[in-house]
Design a protein around this motif. Structure first.
Motif, PDB file in Angstrom:
ATOM      1  N   ASP A  33     -30.316 150.980  97.231  1.00 26.93           N
ATOM      2  CA  ASP A  33     -29.946 151.399  95.884  1.00 26.93           C
ATOM      3  C   ASP A  33     -28.426 151.503  95.777  1.00 26.93           C
ATOM      4  N   GLY A  34     -27.970 151.654  94.535  1.00 28.60           N
ATOM      5  CA  GLY A  34     -26.534 151.680  94.295  1.00 28.60           C
ATOM      6  C   GLY A  34     -25.831 152.851  94.933  1.00 28.60           C
ATOM      7  N   ALA A  35     -26.502 154.005  94.994  1.00 28.44           N
ATOM      8  CA  ALA A  35     -25.877 155.195  95.574  1.00 28.44           C
ATOM      9  C   ALA A  35     -25.574 154.983  97.055  1.00 28.44           C
ATOM     10  N   ALA A  36     -26.529 154.373  97.777  1.00 27.86           N
ATOM     11  CA  ALA A  36     -26.302 154.108  99.205  1.00 27.86           C
ATOM     12  C   ALA A  36     -25.158 153.117  99.394  1.00 27.86           C
ATOM     13  N   GLY A  37     -25.118 152.075  98.561  1.00 21.80           N
ATOM     14  CA  GLY A  37     -24.035 151.103  98.652  1.00 21.80           C
ATOM     15  C   GLY A  37     -22.684 151.731  98.366  1.00 21.80           C
ATOM     16  N   PHE A  38     -22.650 152.597  97.354  1.00 21.88           N
ATOM     17  CA  PHE A  38     -21.390 153.285  97.019  1.00 21.88           C
ATOM     18  C   PHE A  38     -20.918 154.145  98.185  1.00 21.88           C
ATOM     19  N   ARG A  39     -21.839 154.927  98.774  1.00 22.54           N
ATOM     20  CA  ARG A  39     -21.457 155.812  99.891  1.00 22.54           C
ATOM     21  C   ARG A  39     -20.948 155.015 101.080  1.00 22.54           C
ATOM     22  N   ARG A  40     -21.633 153.932 101.384  1.00 23.00           N
ATOM     23  CA  ARG A  40     -21.203 153.117 102.521  1.00 23.00           C
ATOM     24  C   ARG A  40     -19.814 152.535 102.280  1.00 23.00           C
ATOM     25  N   GLY A  41     -19.600 151.996 101.080  1.00 22.78           N
ATOM     26  CA  GLY A  41     -18.292 151.422 100.770  1.00 22.78           C
ATOM     27  C   GLY A  41     -17.186 152.453 100.838  1.00 22.78           C
ATOM     28  N   LEU A  42     -17.466 153.658 100.344  1.00 21.98           N
ATOM     29  CA  LEU A  42     -16.460 154.718 100.351  1.00 21.98           C
ATOM     30  C   LEU A  42     -16.124 155.147 101.780  1.00 21.98           C
ATOM     31  N   VAL A  43     -17.156 155.453 102.576  1.00 20.74           N
ATOM     32  CA  VAL A  43     -16.918 155.939 103.936  1.00 20.74           C
ATOM     33  C   VAL A  43     -16.250 154.863 104.793  1.00 20.74           C
ATOM     34  N   ALA A  44     -16.721 153.617 104.664  1.00 21.54           N
ATOM     35  CA  ALA A  44     -16.160 152.539 105.471  1.00 21.54           C
ATOM     36  C   ALA A  44     -14.667 152.384 105.224  1.00 21.54           C
ATOM     37  N   ASN A  45     -14.223 152.620 104.006  1.00 26.21           N
ATOM     38  CA  ASN A  45     -12.807 152.414 103.700  1.00 26.21           C
ATOM     39  C   ASN A  45     -11.973 153.663 103.919  1.00 26.21           C
ATOM     40  N   LEU A  46     -12.592 154.823 103.917  1.00 24.78           N
ATOM     41  CA  LEU A  46     -11.875 156.012 104.359  1.00 24.78           C
ATOM     42  C   LEU A  46     -11.629 155.952 105.862  1.00 24.78           C
ATOM     43  N   LEU A  47     -12.487 155.201 106.584  1.00 25.14           N
ATOM     44  CA  LEU A  47     -12.344 155.039 108.035  1.00 25.14           C
ATOM     45  C   LEU A  47     -11.820 153.656 108.394  1.00 25.14           C
TER      46      LEU A  47
END
Length: 203
Positions: A107-121
């Motif tokens: 779902d979109g929420a999981a994709g958003f979280r992954r994209g956010l965390v991956a780029n914070l790290l």
């Protein structure tokens, strides 16, 4: 900032974004298996993560990482670990029938979280903001000027990622075949492992 300096900065940023890396590989495969809606949600997370990296760089956190390599190493290893986690999750999902229906089971929420965390790290982004970007600013440039140039970079990166999402989304019909979806999940897992190894090796 002169036009020549801005053009040079845009070229440098474009080369960086076109270099294969975690964002490009993950975003293309996610969109191809889960659809454009999820891909666009992930793109939003990526853009927000990059924007937060830029703000942190301007206020000095990225400079702190450059001064104390141990802190960078922690972020670097966290990024590698996160990529390996995504690889494990993708391989696990290859055995779940829910992930091979139209929409990929994501779902979109999981994709958003992954994209956010991956780029914070994302140490590549942090290093860009702290080592490359300042070279295109005039001496004694204000924080506002640095933020403005950072915004240009985030906008360019988002445009490149949008092209990836739109191109990968066209493969959705082909990937409606569950057998193809299983293979794509496994390819994604292996690709993420390779990127994690490459990122670790680059140090």
């Amino acid at each position: 900032m002169g036009a020549d300096s801005l053009t040079s900065f845009l070229l440098a940023a474009l080369v960086l974004e076109l270099t294969p890396g975690p964002n490009m590989t993950w975003l293309a495969l996610l969109t191809a298996t889960a659809g454009r809606r999820v891909g666009l949600a992930a793109l939003t997370g990526i853009a927000l993560g990059l924007a937060l990296q830029a703000v942190l760089a301007v206020v000095g956190v990225a400079a702190l990482m450059a001064a104390w390599p141990g802190l960078y190493r922690v972020l670097h290893l966290a990024g590698v670990g996160f990529l390996l986690f995504l690889a494990w999750e993708s391989w696990r999902d290859s055995g779940d029938p829910a992930h091979h229906r139209p929409g990929g089971g994501e779902d979109g929420a999981a994709g958003f979280r992954r994209g956010l965390v991956a780029n914070l790290l994302n140490p590549k982004a942090a290093l860009f903001f702290v080592t490359v970007l300042p070279g295109f600013l005039p001496q004694a440039a204000s924080a506002g000027a640095a933020l403005a140039l950072s915004a240009v970079y985030v906008a360019l990166a988002t445009a490149v990622h949008l092209v990836i999402v739109l191109a990968a989304g066209s493969l959705g019909g082909w990937l409606a075949d569950p057998a193809v979806s299983v293979r794509m999940h496994r390819i994604q897992a292996l690709a993420l492992v390779l990127v994690a190894v490459w990122l670790f090796w680059r140090g």
